[in-house]
Design a protein around this motif. Structure first.
Motif, PDB file in Angstrom:
ATOM      1  N   SER A 191       0.840  -1.206   0.000  1.00  0.00           N
ATOM      2  CA  SER A 191       0.000   0.000   0.000  1.00  0.00           C
ATOM      3  C   SER A 191       0.872   1.252   0.000  1.00  0.00           C
ATOM      4  O   SER A 191       0.608   2.214  -0.738  1.00  0.00           O
ATOM      5  N   ALA A 192       1.916   1.254   0.835  1.00  0.00           N
ATOM      6  CA  ALA A 192       2.803   2.416   0.916  1.00  0.00           C
ATOM      7  C   ALA A 192       3.491   2.673  -0.425  1.00  0.00           C
ATOM      8  O   ALA A 192       3.656   3.829  -0.837  1.00  0.00           O
ATOM      9  N   GLN A 193       3.891   1.614  -1.118  1.00  0.00           N
ATOM     10  CA  GLN A 193       4.500   1.791  -2.435  1.00  0.00           C
ATOM     11  C   GLN A 193       3.550   2.501  -3.387  1.00  0.00           C
ATOM     12  O   GLN A 193       3.950   3.439  -4.096  1.00  0.00           O
ATOM     13  N   ASN A 194       2.302   2.075  -3.406  1.00  0.00           N
ATOM     14  CA  ASN A 194       1.322   2.675  -4.314  1.00  0.00           C
ATOM     15  C   ASN A 194       1.043   4.123  -3.937  1.00  0.00           C
ATOM     16  O   ASN A 194       0.878   4.983  -4.808  1.00  0.00           O
ATOM     17  N   LYS A 248      11.016  -5.497  -4.118  1.00  0.00           N
ATOM     18  CA  LYS A 248      10.236  -6.418  -4.934  1.00  0.00           C
ATOM     19  C   LYS A 248       9.479  -7.415  -4.053  1.00  0.00           C
ATOM     20  O   LYS A 248       9.835  -7.663  -2.913  1.00  0.00           O
ATOM     21  N   ASN A 249       8.418  -7.969  -4.617  1.00  0.00           N
ATOM     22  CA  ASN A 249       7.615  -9.007  -3.952  1.00  0.00           C
ATOM     23  C   ASN A 249       7.165  -8.598  -2.542  1.00  0.00           C
ATOM     24  O   ASN A 249       7.395  -9.321  -1.578  1.00  0.00           O
ATOM     25  N   PRO A 250       6.527  -7.432  -2.400  1.00  0.00           N
ATOM     26  CA  PRO A 250       6.153  -6.966  -1.061  1.00  0.00           C
ATOM     27  C   PRO A 250       5.170  -7.880  -0.342  1.00  0.00           C
ATOM     28  O   PRO A 250       5.138  -7.895   0.898  1.00  0.00           O
ATOM     29  N   LEU A 270      -2.090   7.069   6.809  1.00  0.00           N
ATOM     30  CA  LEU A 270      -1.891   5.737   7.387  1.00  0.00           C
ATOM     31  C   LEU A 270      -2.019   4.653   6.325  1.00  0.00           C
ATOM     32  O   LEU A 270      -3.083   4.460   5.738  1.00  0.00           O
ATOM     33  N   ALA A 271      -0.914   3.950   6.103  1.00  0.00           N
ATOM     34  CA  ALA A 271      -0.904   2.793   5.199  1.00  0.00           C
ATOM     35  C   ALA A 271      -0.718   1.524   6.026  1.00  0.00           C
ATOM     36  O   ALA A 271      -0.075   0.578   5.587  1.00  0.00           O
ATOM     37  N   LEU A 272      -1.281   1.536   7.230  1.00  0.00           N
ATOM     38  CA  LEU A 272      -1.165   0.407   8.146  1.00  0.00           C
ATOM     39  C   LEU A 272      -2.356  -0.525   7.979  1.00  0.00           C
ATOM     40  O   LEU A 272      -3.462  -0.087   7.684  1.00  0.00           O
ATOM     41  N   HIS A 273      -2.126  -1.802   8.218  1.00  0.00           N
ATOM     42  CA  HIS A 273      -3.210  -2.780   8.176  1.00  0.00           C
ATOM     43  C   HIS A 273      -3.025  -3.767   9.327  1.00  0.00           C
ATOM     44  O   HIS A 273      -1.944  -4.313   9.517  1.00  0.00           O
ATOM     45  N   THR A 285      -3.144  -1.070  -2.189  1.00  0.00           N
ATOM     46  CA  THR A 285      -2.154  -1.510  -3.164  1.00  0.00           C
ATOM     47  C   THR A 285      -2.699  -1.290  -4.567  1.00  0.00           C
ATOM     48  O   THR A 285      -3.886  -0.994  -4.762  1.00  0.00           O
ATOM     49  N   SER A 286      -1.842  -1.465  -5.554  1.00  0.00           N
ATOM     50  CA  SER A 286      -2.274  -1.249  -6.934  1.00  0.00           C
ATOM     51  C   SER A 286      -3.334  -2.252  -7.371  1.00  0.00           C
ATOM     52  O   SER A 286      -4.075  -2.008  -8.329  1.00  0.00           O
ATOM     53  N   SER A 287      -3.438  -3.387  -6.654  1.00  0.00           N
ATOM     54  CA  SER A 287      -4.428  -4.410  -7.008  1.00  0.00           C
ATOM     55  C   SER A 287      -5.567  -4.508  -6.002  1.00  0.00           C
ATOM     56  O   SER A 287      -6.420  -5.383  -6.122  1.00  0.00           O
TER      57      SER A 287
END
Length: 335
Positions: free
Chosen positions: A20-23, A54-56, A88-91, A305-307
């Motif tokens: 999520s943070a990457q996006n 990669k591969n988060p 907040l990109a926490l889950h 996230t992007s997906s």
């Protein structure tokens, strides 16, 4: 104003948090990125360091810079910037159960998403159902606090229902999710649940189509996003691998359902968002059964996230992800 994207945390959903943070960081202009490590330390992360990971969803994020603060409280007490707002990109865990929100509320620091009270209420699936059941139809459920007593509780639920769902009371991303029918071998499931050592909710399995609806707060009032239907292949479930690794599931946006069901699903999500006292945005999961719609649960910090589902719904609604983030930042500063 300085935007700080806070991600990571202690929970088993920290991999989703990194994605999520990457996006988010990719979509905004030069926000700060703070990684809350599993050991509690807080790192100020370089943008490229995060984006090149990669591969988060499967690999742990290891920041190259050393931690600046030993814990989040000290980081908040010695903020090195003026006029901050936390995105907040926490889950999961303290990032979603109200703990982090409470730390920021007591310090008067603006942040995105729901406040501590609503976060705590929604994160506890049993409590959330108690709050909404006078407004929405819910499946029968039973909360078991002690894993040693879960055998008897399963037996009780199996007397009334041919199939039940077992999931942690507090958690997301479908970690620790199990489906049990009259033929299921319970031994490996019991072993897994006892190893987790967390309270569980046992829920009547409602056969039907899985729907999910995002809600977004704006300047005037909350609005519902397009409905997504989740299709699952036989033998698969919408668990972590289904959600994030694409195994056996498909997400249909917008859902191919009658307009009346779409409108009802959106209204149910709006009701859950409002009754639970949510702010900013949320996502409600529903089942469209033969006898109508059932509310399952609400997530106050759904994946970005992007997906993820909410970004898909935003795109279908014609809202750019960047506009959504900027709206959330503005909303956090207003309240």
């Amino acid at each position: 104003m300085t935007v700080i994207v806070l991600f990571g945390g202690h929970s088993d959903e920290r991999h989703v948090s990194v994605a999520s943070a990457q996006n988010i960081v990719r979509s905004l202009d030069a926000p700060l990125a703070w990684f809350w490590a599993p050991n509690g330390a807080v790192h100020d992360v370089h943008r490229d360091d995060l984006l090149h990971h990669k591969n988060p969803f499967t690999d742990d994020f290891e920041p190259s810079r050393p931690a600046i603060w030993p814990d989040l409280e000290q980081a908040l007490d010695t903020l090195p910037v003026e006029d901050p707002v936390f995105l907040l990109a926490l889950h999961g865990g303290e990032g979603e159960d109200g703990g982090v929100q409470r730390l920021m509320e007591t310090r008067g620091i603006p942040f995105t998403g729901s406040g501590s009270a609503a976060s705590a209420a929604a994160f506890d699936k049993g409590r959330a159902k108690e709050i909404v059941e006078n407004h929405l139809r819910v499946a029968e459920s039973l909360v078991v606090d002690d894993a040693r007593a879960i055998d008897g509780s399963i037996a009780t639920m199996r007397k009334r229902h041919e199939k039940i769902v077992l999931k942690p009371v507090a958690g997301g991303s479908s970690r620790g999710l199990f489906f049990v029918d009259l033929t299921t071998d319970l031994a490996p499931i019991m072993a897994a649940i006892r190893a987790l050592k967390v309270p569980y909710i046992l829920e009547q399995f409602i056969s039907g189509r899985e729907l999910t609806v995002g809600i977004v707060d704006g300047e005037n009032r909350p609005r519902a996003l397009p409905v997504i239907e989740i299709e699952t292949d036989p033998g698969f479930a919408f668990d972590y691998e289904g959600k994030y690794l694409g195994k056996g599931t498909r997400e249909i946006c917008p859902a191919k359902i009658p307009d009346a069901i779409r409108d009802k699903a959106q209204q149910m999500a709006l009701t859950a968002h409002t009754v639970l006292g949510c702010e900013g945005y949320s996502r409600s999961d529903l089942i469209f059964a033969n006898d109508g719609l059932y509310f399952l649960e609400l997530n106050t910090l759904p994946g970005l996230t992007s997906s993820s589902l909410v970004p898909q719904q935003l795109q279908e609604a014609g809202v750019s992800f960047r506009d959504f983030l900027e709206e959330q930042i503005a909303f956090a500063r207003m309240r």
